[in-house]
Motif scaffolding. Structure first.
Motif, PDB file in Angstrom:
ATOM      1  N   LEU A  87       0.827  -1.305   0.131  1.00  0.00           N
ATOM      2  CA  LEU A  87       0.030  -0.195   0.064  1.00  0.00           C
ATOM      3  C   LEU A  87       0.929   1.249   0.060  1.00  0.00           C
ATOM      4  O   LEU A  87       0.135   2.437  -0.369  1.00  0.00           O
ATOM      5  N   ASP A  88       2.102   1.100   1.450  1.00  0.00           N
ATOM      6  CA  ASP A  88       2.607   2.494   1.022  1.00  0.00           C
ATOM      7  C   ASP A  88       3.681   2.257  -0.219  1.00  0.00           C
ATOM      8  O   ASP A  88       3.613   3.572  -1.494  1.00  0.00           O
ATOM      9  N   ARG A  89       3.879   1.635  -0.350  1.00  0.00           N
ATOM     10  CA  ARG A  89       5.304   1.845  -2.159  1.00  0.00           C
ATOM     11  C   ARG A  89       4.196   1.869  -2.931  1.00  0.00           C
ATOM     12  O   ARG A  89       4.896   2.385  -4.231  1.00  0.00           O
ATOM     13  N   TYR A  90       2.963   1.178  -3.295  1.00  0.00           N
ATOM     14  CA  TYR A  90       2.069   0.712  -4.821  1.00  0.00           C
ATOM     15  C   TYR A  90       1.167   1.560  -4.551  1.00  0.00           C
ATOM     16  O   TYR A  90       0.381   1.933  -5.811  1.00  0.00           O
ATOM     17  N   GLY A  91       1.029   2.089  -3.440  1.00  0.00           N
ATOM     18  CA  GLY A  91      -0.815   2.430  -3.626  1.00  0.00           C
ATOM     19  C   GLY A  91      -2.691   1.564  -3.425  1.00  0.00           C
ATOM     20  O   GLY A  91      -1.731   0.273  -3.282  1.00  0.00           O
ATOM     21  N   ASP A  92      -3.131   1.430  -3.535  1.00  0.00           N
ATOM     22  CA  ASP A  92      -4.416   0.851  -3.410  1.00  0.00           C
ATOM     23  C   ASP A  92      -3.513  -0.791  -3.653  1.00  0.00           C
ATOM     24  O   ASP A  92      -3.838  -0.860  -5.017  1.00  0.00           O
ATOM     25  N   VAL A  93      -4.089  -1.474  -2.693  1.00  0.00           N
ATOM     26  CA  VAL A  93      -3.692  -2.859  -2.997  1.00  0.00           C
ATOM     27  C   VAL A  93      -4.953  -3.521  -3.926  1.00  0.00           C
ATOM     28  O   VAL A  93      -5.986  -4.168  -3.336  1.00  0.00           O
ATOM     29  N   PRO A  94      -4.999  -4.346  -5.648  1.00  0.00           N
ATOM     30  CA  PRO A  94      -6.243  -4.522  -5.847  1.00  0.00           C
ATOM     31  C   PRO A  94      -6.279  -6.230  -4.830  1.00  0.00           C
ATOM     32  O   PRO A  94      -5.071  -6.948  -4.495  1.00  0.00           O
ATOM     33  N   VAL A  95      -7.720  -6.491  -5.031  1.00  0.00           N
ATOM     34  CA  VAL A  95      -8.379  -7.323  -4.990  1.00  0.00           C
ATOM     35  C   VAL A  95      -7.492  -8.883  -5.246  1.00  0.00           C
ATOM     36  O   VAL A  95      -7.091  -9.881  -4.360  1.00  0.00           O
ATOM     37  N   MET A  96      -7.148  -8.771  -7.115  1.00  0.00           N
ATOM     38  CA  MET A  96      -6.669  -9.881  -7.071  1.00  0.00           C
ATOM     39  C   MET A  96      -4.619 -10.202  -5.745  1.00  0.00           C
ATOM     40  O   MET A  96      -4.218 -10.749  -5.946  1.00  0.00           O
ATOM     41  N   VAL A  97      -4.565  -9.208  -5.670  1.00  0.00           N
ATOM     42  CA  VAL A  97      -3.439  -9.362  -4.893  1.00  0.00           C
ATOM     43  C   VAL A  97      -3.928  -9.823  -2.788  1.00  0.00           C
ATOM     44  O   VAL A  97      -3.243 -10.073  -3.118  1.00  0.00           O
ATOM     45  N   ASN A  98      -4.575  -9.586  -3.154  1.00  0.00           N
ATOM     46  CA  ASN A  98      -4.993  -9.214  -1.558  1.00  0.00           C
ATOM     47  C   ASN A  98      -5.490 -11.095  -1.781  1.00  0.00           C
ATOM     48  O   ASN A  98      -5.338 -11.637  -0.676  1.00  0.00           O
ATOM     49  N   ASN A  99      -6.070 -10.824  -2.806  1.00  0.00           N
ATOM     50  CA  ASN A  99      -6.532 -12.375  -3.197  1.00  0.00           C
ATOM     51  C   ASN A  99      -4.844 -13.770  -2.828  1.00  0.00           C
ATOM     52  O   ASN A  99      -5.149 -14.881  -1.971  1.00  0.00           O
ATOM     53  N   LEU A 100      -3.984 -13.137  -3.824  1.00  0.00           N
ATOM     54  CA  LEU A 100      -3.033 -13.984  -3.953  1.00  0.00           C
ATOM     55  C   LEU A 100      -2.357 -14.234  -2.017  1.00  0.00           C
ATOM     56  O   LEU A 100      -1.694 -15.121  -1.712  1.00  0.00           O
ATOM     57  N   MET A 101      -2.260 -12.916  -1.144  1.00  0.00           N
ATOM     58  CA  MET A 101      -1.864 -13.414  -0.013  1.00  0.00           C
ATOM     59  C   MET A 101      -2.589 -13.976   0.990  1.00  0.00           C
ATOM     60  O   MET A 101      -2.183 -14.312   1.288  1.00  0.00           O
ATOM     61  N   LEU A 102      -3.590 -13.539   0.567  1.00  0.00           N
ATOM     62  CA  LEU A 102      -4.544 -14.892   1.188  1.00  0.00           C
ATOM     63  C   LEU A 102      -4.344 -15.848   1.495  1.00  0.00           C
ATOM     64  O   LEU A 102      -4.374 -17.182   2.008  1.00  0.00           O
ATOM     65  N   VAL A 103      -4.045 -16.684   0.223  1.00  0.00           N
ATOM     66  CA  VAL A 103      -3.744 -17.655  -0.426  1.00  0.00           C
ATOM     67  C   VAL A 103      -2.678 -18.400   0.053  1.00  0.00           C
ATOM     68  O   VAL A 103      -2.147 -19.779   0.985  1.00  0.00           O
ATOM     69  N   ALA A 104      -1.314 -17.621   0.287  1.00  0.00           N
ATOM     70  CA  ALA A 104      -0.603 -17.892   0.650  1.00  0.00           C
ATOM     71  C   ALA A 104      -0.359 -18.280   2.411  1.00  0.00           C
ATOM     72  O   ALA A 104       0.528 -18.761   2.912  1.00  0.00           O
ATOM     73  N   LEU A 105      -1.149 -17.856   2.744  1.00  0.00           N
ATOM     74  CA  LEU A 105      -1.380 -17.090   4.365  1.00  0.00           C
ATOM     75  C   LEU A 105      -2.524 -19.061   4.292  1.00  0.00           C
ATOM     76  O   LEU A 105      -2.284 -19.725   5.651  1.00  0.00           O
ATOM     77  N   ILE A 106      -3.457 -19.206   3.496  1.00  0.00           N
ATOM     78  CA  ILE A 106      -3.972 -20.253   3.586  1.00  0.00           C
ATOM     79  C   ILE A 106      -3.080 -21.758   3.692  1.00  0.00           C
ATOM     80  O   ILE A 106      -2.858 -22.943   3.955  1.00  0.00           O
ATOM     81  N   ARG A 107      -1.874 -21.571   2.753  1.00  0.00           N
ATOM     82  CA  ARG A 107      -1.393 -22.776   2.178  1.00  0.00           C
ATOM     83  C   ARG A 107      -0.484 -22.302   4.122  1.00  0.00           C
ATOM     84  O   ARG A 107      -0.032 -24.180   4.112  1.00  0.00           O
ATOM     85  N   GLN A 108       0.554 -21.479   4.319  1.00  0.00           N
ATOM     86  CA  GLN A 108       1.780 -21.723   5.081  1.00  0.00           C
ATOM     87  C   GLN A 108       0.524 -22.416   6.946  1.00  0.00           C
ATOM     88  O   GLN A 108       1.247 -23.282   7.181  1.00  0.00           O
ATOM     89  N   MET A 109      -0.815 -21.789   6.700  1.00  0.00           N
ATOM     90  CA  MET A 109      -1.517 -22.589   7.994  1.00  0.00           C
ATOM     91  C   MET A 109      -2.088 -24.192   7.836  1.00  0.00           C
ATOM     92  O   MET A 109      -1.727 -24.612   8.337  1.00  0.00           O
ATOM     93  N   ALA A 110      -1.938 -24.366   6.525  1.00  0.00           N
ATOM     94  CA  ALA A 110      -2.616 -25.523   6.024  1.00  0.00           C
ATOM     95  C   ALA A 110      -1.009 -26.818   6.178  1.00  0.00           C
ATOM     96  O   ALA A 110      -1.567 -27.935   6.525  1.00  0.00           O
ATOM     97  N   SER A 111       0.072 -26.186   5.993  1.00  0.00           N
ATOM     98  CA  SER A 111       0.473 -26.863   5.536  1.00  0.00           C
ATOM     99  C   SER A 111       0.921 -26.918   7.700  1.00  0.00           C
ATOM    100  O   SER A 111       1.978 -28.393   7.733  1.00  0.00           O
ATOM    101  N   LYS A 112       1.764 -26.557   8.384  1.00  0.00           N
ATOM    102  CA  LYS A 112       1.507 -25.878   9.497  1.00  0.00           C
ATOM    103  C   LYS A 112       0.500 -27.564  10.344  1.00  0.00           C
ATOM    104  O   LYS A 112       1.081 -28.107  11.397  1.00  0.00           O
ATOM    105  N   LYS A 113      -0.811 -26.954   9.469  1.00  0.00           N
ATOM    106  CA  LYS A 113      -1.725 -28.294  10.075  1.00  0.00           C
ATOM    107  C   LYS A 113      -1.719 -29.493   9.142  1.00  0.00           C
ATOM    108  O   LYS A 113      -2.693 -30.529  10.100  1.00  0.00           O
ATOM    109  N   LYS A 114      -0.737 -29.601   8.709  1.00  0.00           N
ATOM    110  CA  LYS A 114       0.020 -30.882   8.188  1.00  0.00           C
ATOM    111  C   LYS A 114      -1.179 -31.616   6.553  1.00  0.00           C
ATOM    112  O   LYS A 114      -1.309 -32.388   6.125  1.00  0.00           O
ATOM    113  N   PHE A 115      -1.955 -30.131   5.832  1.00  0.00           N
ATOM    114  CA  PHE A 115      -2.895 -30.481   5.191  1.00  0.00           C
ATOM    115  C   PHE A 115      -2.307 -30.310   3.997  1.00  0.00           C
ATOM    116  O   PHE A 115      -1.248 -29.911   2.885  1.00  0.00           O
TER     117      PHE A 115
END
Length: 171
Positions: A87-115
């Motif tokens: 947000l600071d460097r490039y301005g408003d974060v587009p929905v698809m970038v926000n989605n990418l960050m959420l997918v990364a978090l889901i991947r990490q959380m699922a990995s920690k839970k052994k999925f």
């Protein structure tokens, strides 16, 4: 020894700096007698657009750096930090970038839970796991993340947890 200097043996360039650091950290932990937990490679397939458009970050090298930072998200705090930086460097974060960050978090959380993989459908998530390395299903069922839906365990060759929710996943 000289780990990263000119006299270093091995080929850090051939495996990449991040992988080299990971291998080095694992070796140090092993020498110190610290148990290293096996990482589960988790794939996430959800019906959303998740990428960084060239119109948001024009410079290729900067876009790659942003992908790297997003891939390193391990917690909601990390997600917030990366979001704020974008947000600071490039301005408003587009929905698809926000989605990418959420997918990364889901991947990490699922990995920690052994999925092993997560598949998102219109009104459900399917989380597969290895029957020989099952996640703590009690903790999952009692998780705050699953309070607003219905959870079912399906057994068989490729066991899975199916989480059904009221709202559909949207692009």
């Amino acid at each position: 020894g000289n780990v990263v200097g000119v006299e270093q043996s091995g080929h850090m360039d051939s495996v990449g700096y991040d992988m080299y650091c990971k291998i080095l950290a694992e070796a140090v932990s092993e020498i110190q007698g610290i148990a290293i937990e096996e990482e589960i490679e988790t794939t996430v397939d959800v019906p959303v657009s998740a990428f960084i458009p060239e119109s948001y970050i024009r410079e290729h090298s900067q876009r790659l750096l942003a992908y790297k930072k997003i891939a390193a998200i391990e917690s909601e705090a990390d997600l917030g930090d990366v979001y704020d930086e974008l947000l600071d460097r490039y301005g408003d974060v587009p929905v698809m970038v926000n989605n990418l960050m959420l997918v990364a978090l889901i991947r990490q959380m699922a990995s920690k839970k052994k999925f092993t993989d997560v598949k998102g459908l219109k009104n459900s998530l399917i989380l597969h796991f290895d029957p020989n390395n099952a996640p703590d299903l009690t903790a999952l069922v009692n998780s705050d993340y699953l309070k607003s839906g219905k959870v079912a365990l399906k057994t068989g060759k490729k066991p899975k947890v199916v989480y059904s929710f009221r709202e559909s996943l949207k692009n």
